[in-house]
Enzyme design. Sequence first.
Site: not given
Length: 470
Positions: A294, A288, A167, A301
Amino acid sequence: MSRQKNDTAKSSNSLWGGRFEGGTSDIMEKINASIGFDKLLYSQDIAGSLAHSEMLEKIGVLSREDAAQIRIGLMQIKQEIEEGDFTYDPKLEDIHMHIESRLTEIIGEAAGRLHTARSRNDQVALDFKLWIREAYDDLDDALKAFQEALVDKAEAHHDVIMPGFTHLQSAQPVTFGHHMLAYFEMFTRDRSRLQDARIRMNESPLGAAALAGTSFPIDRFMTAKALGFDRPTANSLDSVASRDFALEFLSVASICASHVSRLAEEIVIWSSAQFNYIGLSDKFTTGSSIMPQKRNPDAAELCRAKAGRIIGALSSLLIVMKGLPLAYSKDMQEDKEATFDAADSFSLIIAAMTGMIKDMTVHKEEMRASCDAGFITATDLADWLVRVLKMPFRQAHHVTGTLVALAEAQGCDLDGLTLAQMQSAESSITQAVFDVLSPESSVASRISYGGTAPSEVLKQVKSARDRIID
Ligand code: ARG
């Protein structure tokens, strides 16, 4: 979207236009053409035609001279296509008609004999099967390299302790090597699924002709053998009507992509500043344009997203196929674009994932530190109560729960409790309990077959290496 303005009629098609007087409309041409994507099948189409013409020559349907001309013409076309010296025309619909029409330009009448005892229906099934078979072989190699990267990572980090989750809550400590090997097992099954599917599809549809077979005395075993198939397909209707070989390819790809996607998701989580379990290399991340700090896990992704695209290809082909009466329907032309796209995405995500796994740095201090939260050795405490005090597990679970609540109230971990505090929940607890409360002793104790103990992980690494097939 382009508006269909000049919907003018054309002259009829020279390959099938015998019974037609007028031509097709621009819109018809556009909806009908598959050349934009099936041009990928040129080498399979030529290989199929070479095998077919050789067989026709052997059975006496083609003369030696015609067969020789066809061979020379086809080799020239192959060269033209590979050198970018070939003209495509949507009027000619697909790769099969393009090649036949060019062959007619090059060798004249003999070209018209090549299509004896054959139809575009068995031709396209053949070409597509040959293409998918090659895709399987390339993907199998890519998956092998990926398996190796996972095992190498597992071996290098067989004793690195991290929280294991259920979980996404801290559950029990595990080793990073063990976690890598979990994925190794998934991709090993994926490879085995891929190899099984390849065996199942390796039957040649060539010679099924339009749907009913042919009256010519063709030798389907000869063409099957020449094209590397195990045997010809057994039913001519099935040969031209079925695309389960493509569906199975997409299923195998979808299942495997879902595994890639789960690993990608973990990489996204682990590489966040909050987890900081791993570092990704410059090669597989981006910055970024506005936030200078970043380092975004874009490759992970995109692996996650492309899995969606592959699964989409599977569902779209299932939906295309599910209502079709036997045998061929033009709907089936829609099988290729999605499959080609899925195969591209599939090989890209395996390559990207292999690169990410190889390059990633493992932050063992951070992983170990996060084991200090979440009372991660509570099960070890309960097991100790069962093993040493002979307490029934349910009761041990309850006592441990009381101690977790006490530790939480004290703001410490389980091994931060004093013996007296332990004994307030169960008077027979002794000092020895503290030996099982560290993540190190927890993982070291899990020596059951397939368990997370570093010693066991090393055994699994060895077995994994033995199970990587060439
Ligand atoms: N371009 C077609 C396809 O991809 C080839 C088969 C055409 N057969 C036919 N009967 N129109 O499915």
